[in-house]
Design an enzyme around this catalytic site. Structure first.
Site, PDB file in Angstrom:
ATOM      1  CG  ASP A  46      -1.889   1.146   1.212  1.00 53.33           C
ATOM      2  OD1 ASP A  46      -2.957   0.992   0.591  1.00 53.33           O
ATOM      3  OD2 ASP A  46      -1.579   2.214   1.781  1.00 53.33           O
ATOM      4  CE1 TYR A  51       0.736   7.815   2.394  1.00 55.03           C
ATOM      5  CE2 TYR A  51       1.165   5.543   1.790  1.00 55.03           C
ATOM      6  CZ  TYR A  51       0.345   6.494   2.373  1.00 55.03           C
ATOM      7  OH  TYR A  51      -0.849   6.109   2.926  1.00 55.03           O
ATOM      8  CE  LYS A  76      -3.620   4.645   0.390  1.00 53.26           C
ATOM      9  NZ  LYS A  76      -2.195   4.529   0.731  1.00 53.26           N
ATOM     10  CG  HIS A 109      -4.406   9.683   0.093  1.00 57.55           C
ATOM     11  ND1 HIS A 109      -3.054   9.611  -0.115  1.00 57.55           N
ATOM     12  CD2 HIS A 109      -4.602   9.246   1.364  1.00 57.55           C
ATOM     13  CE1 HIS A 109      -2.462   9.131   0.976  1.00 57.55           C
ATOM     14  NE2 HIS A 109      -3.381   8.909   1.889  1.00 57.55           N
ATOM     15  CG  LEU A 192       0.180  -2.297  14.176  1.00 56.09           C
ATOM     16  CD1 LEU A 192       1.678  -2.470  13.910  1.00 56.09           C
ATOM     17  CD2 LEU A 192      -0.351  -3.492  14.975  1.00 56.09           C
ATOM     18  CE  LYS A 232       6.995   3.089   8.927  1.00 55.72           C
ATOM     19  NZ  LYS A 232       7.450   3.791  10.147  1.00 55.72           N
ATOM     20  CB  SER A 233       7.541  -2.469  10.688  1.00 56.97           C
ATOM     21  OG  SER A 233       8.780  -2.548  11.359  1.00 56.97           O
ATOM     22  CB  VAL A 234      11.760   0.519   8.285  1.00 53.88           C
ATOM     23  CG1 VAL A 234      10.963   1.389   7.326  1.00 53.88           C
ATOM     24  CG2 VAL A 234      11.993   1.256   9.598  1.00 53.88           C
ATOM     25  NE  ARG A 238       8.844  -3.042  16.500  1.00 47.48           N
ATOM     26  CZ  ARG A 238       8.841  -1.800  16.983  1.00 47.48           C
ATOM     27  NH1 ARG A 238       8.816  -0.766  16.155  1.00 47.48           N
ATOM     28  NH2 ARG A 238       8.856  -1.606  18.269  1.00 47.48           N
ATOM     29  CG  ASN A 242       3.748  -6.260  12.194  1.00 48.73           C
ATOM     30  OD1 ASN A 242       3.669  -6.548  13.389  1.00 48.73           O
ATOM     31  ND2 ASN A 242       4.197  -5.096  11.769  1.00 48.73           N
TER      32      ASN A 242
HETATM   33  P1  NAD Z   1       0.613   1.348  11.829  1.00 50.76           P
HETATM   34  O1  NAD Z   1      -0.621   1.379  12.637  1.00 50.76           O
HETATM   35  O2  NAD Z   1       0.843   0.257  10.863  1.00 50.76           O
HETATM   36  O3  NAD Z   1       1.823   1.465  12.843  1.00 50.76           O
HETATM   37  C1  NAD Z   1       3.140   1.513  12.388  1.00 50.76           C
HETATM   38  C2  NAD Z   1       4.072   1.800  13.557  1.00 50.76           C
HETATM   39  O4  NAD Z   1       3.842   0.853  14.593  1.00 50.76           O
HETATM   40  C3  NAD Z   1       5.522   1.616  13.153  1.00 50.76           C
HETATM   41  O5  NAD Z   1       6.074   2.833  12.692  1.00 50.76           O
HETATM   42  C4  NAD Z   1       6.177   1.170  14.453  1.00 50.76           C
HETATM   43  O6  NAD Z   1       6.454   2.299  15.239  1.00 50.76           O
HETATM   44  C5  NAD Z   1       5.064   0.402  15.116  1.00 50.76           C
HETATM   45  N1  NAD Z   1       5.143  -1.058  14.886  1.00 50.76           N
HETATM   46  C6  NAD Z   1       5.024  -1.729  13.702  1.00 50.76           C
HETATM   47  N2  NAD Z   1       5.082  -3.047  13.903  1.00 50.76           N
HETATM   48  C7  NAD Z   1       5.243  -3.233  15.229  1.00 50.76           C
HETATM   49  C8  NAD Z   1       5.358  -4.374  16.036  1.00 50.76           C
HETATM   50  N3  NAD Z   1       5.321  -5.599  15.518  1.00 50.76           N
HETATM   51  N4  NAD Z   1       5.511  -4.199  17.377  1.00 50.76           N
HETATM   52  C9  NAD Z   1       5.528  -2.971  17.913  1.00 50.76           C
HETATM   53  N5  NAD Z   1       5.406  -1.833  17.192  1.00 50.76           N
HETATM   54  C10 NAD Z   1       5.269  -1.969  15.858  1.00 50.76           C
HETATM   55  O7  NAD Z   1       0.747   2.789  11.133  1.00 50.76           O
HETATM   56  P2  NAD Z   1       0.653   3.452   9.742  1.00 50.76           P
HETATM   57  O8  NAD Z   1       1.911   3.338   8.984  1.00 50.76           O
HETATM   58  O9  NAD Z   1       0.117   4.804  10.050  1.00 50.76           O
HETATM   59  O10 NAD Z   1      -0.477   2.651   8.946  1.00 50.76           O
HETATM   60  C11 NAD Z   1      -0.214   1.528   8.123  1.00 50.76           C
HETATM   61  C12 NAD Z   1      -0.423   1.864   6.681  1.00 50.76           C
HETATM   62  O11 NAD Z   1      -1.740   2.356   6.459  1.00 50.76           O
HETATM   63  C13 NAD Z   1       0.466   2.988   6.158  1.00 50.76           C
HETATM   64  O12 NAD Z   1       1.800   2.599   5.962  1.00 50.76           O
HETATM   65  C14 NAD Z   1      -0.270   3.340   4.895  1.00 50.76           C
HETATM   66  O13 NAD Z   1      -0.004   2.382   3.886  1.00 50.76           O
HETATM   67  C15 NAD Z   1      -1.715   3.251   5.357  1.00 50.76           C
HETATM   68  N6  NAD Z   1      -2.245   4.566   5.769  1.00 50.76           N
HETATM   69  C16 NAD Z   1      -3.175   5.155   4.981  1.00 50.76           C
HETATM   70  C17 NAD Z   1      -3.705   6.390   5.322  1.00 50.76           C
HETATM   71  C18 NAD Z   1      -4.753   7.010   4.451  1.00 50.76           C
HETATM   72  O14 NAD Z   1      -5.082   8.197   4.638  1.00 50.76           O
HETATM   73  N7  NAD Z   1      -5.310   6.307   3.506  1.00 50.76           N
HETATM   74  C19 NAD Z   1      -3.271   7.059   6.476  1.00 50.76           C
HETATM   75  C20 NAD Z   1      -2.317   6.421   7.276  1.00 50.76           C
HETATM   76  C21 NAD Z   1      -1.822   5.182   6.933  1.00 50.76           C
END
Ligand code: NAD
Length: 278
Positions: A46, A51, A76, A109, A192, A232-234, A238, A242
């Site tokens: 995604d 981004y 998007k 978006h 998350l 998301k994670s880098v 994790r 996930n």
């Molecule tokens: P998320 O809820 O996936 O949380 C990501 C964060 O959680 C990471 O940066 C890290 O700090 C933590 N994390 C990840 N894996 C973990 C683990 N196993 N244990 C502990 N902590 C962990 O947040 P996100 O990136 O905001 O949302 C996911 C995806 O949703 C985005 O990457 C994007 O693709 C999408 N998104 C879309 C919109 C939209 O407006 N359409 C907005 C926000 C996000």
């Protein structure tokens, strides 16, 4: 290897229920993170024009050795490109930046209800893209029930998905019910709560009983509710953690306890009030 179930969208296209989100992944880290996700087994990415990392996603697909048809890629439309002509051009730019000749899913978006372009007109541009076959499915993101209703009533294609913020602290009952009523799949963004779920003692206690992590429990809760998620994670560990959410099941009681954590807490903007253009 764990197998991720597919969800069949309202036009017959299948999407893996678990994907990998790349919001806030730096452009120069995106290829590596996406390649890690592919190695772990993710086949759904995604991304978004906003981004700034579509190029890294495209490069990862090409370097992965996977066929284009084996991966599901969503992008998007950026805010500021809602004029139909601008939307068509922005879509072409996305394909060029990704290096693809089609997208699996393309979304508006944000509805941006306060700007001078009606999102229904933008939607009609996405319908043209869909008709051209260059997006296998089209959908919306951050559409409130009132926005979705207008698109369904005034458009000719029903959005395949509505991607909205959903997590245990924001269960979005009303918006999910509206999506279901129109046959629109719910994609849960920030599943998350941007990491906040791991701080919940309630989720931690349930996680302990399953020998799983809080993040895995929060994602599993969403999978069992039927939503599509892309955490998301880098961090490689994790990214793998996930993904390991298909070898256990939450009981009905667990599900109810997690759903009761709802407190209407958004981590992102309220779509009714968000009209930001970069
Ligand atoms: P998320 O809820 O996936 O949380 C990501 C964060 O959680 C990471 O940066 C890290 O700090 C933590 N994390 C990840 N894996 C973990 C683990 N196993 N244990 C502990 N902590 C962990 O947040 P996100 O990136 O905001 O949302 C996911 C995806 O949703 C985005 O990457 C994007 O693709 C999408 N998104 C879309 C919109 C939209 O407006 N359409 C907005 C926000 C996000």
């Amino acid at each position: 290897m764990t197998s991720v179930p597919n969800i069949t969208l309202n036009n017959g296209i299948e999407i893996p229920q678990l994907g990998f989100g790349v919001w806030q992944v730096r452009p120069n880290e995106t290829k590596a993170a996406t390649l890690t996700a592919f190695e772990v087994g993710y086949r759904h990415i995604d991304t978004a024009q906003m981004y700034g990392n579509e190029q890294g996603v495209g490069e990862a697909v090409r370097e992965s050795g996977l066929d284009r048809g084996e991966v599901f890629i969503t992008s998007k439309l950026n805010n500021g490109f809602h004029q139909p002509d601008d939307a068509l051009k922005a879509f072409d730019t996305s394909l060029e930046t990704l290096g693809f000749d089609y997208l699996d899913l393309f979304l508006i978006h944000w509805p941006l209800p306060g700007i001078d372009v009606d999102f229904v007109d933008t939607w009609k541009a996405l319908e043209d893209i869909y008709a051209s076959g260059r997006a296998k499915a089209i959908g919306v993101s951050n559409f409130q029930p009132s926005h979705l209703r207008r698109v369904v009533q005034e458009g000719t294609v029903v959005p395949a998905v509505n991607q909205i913020e959903v997590h245990p602290f924001l269960t979005q009952d009303e918006a999910r019910a509206a999506n279901a009523e129109y046959g629109v799949a719910t994609e849960a963004w920030s599943p998350l709560a941007q990491g906040l779920v791991v701080e919940s003692p309630v989720i931690a206690a349930i996680a302990k009983t399953h020998d799983k992590s809080p993040a895995q429990v929060a994602l599993r809760w969403q999978i069992q509710r039927g939503d599509i998620v892309f955490p998301k994670s880098v961090t490689a560990e994790r990214i793998r953690e996930n993904f390991e959410i298909f070898d256990f099941e939450l009981s009905e009681a667990d599900m109810g306890v997690i759903t009761a954590l709802d407190k209407g807490q958004r981590t992102g903007p309220n779509p009714d009030e968000f009209n930001w253009i970069p």
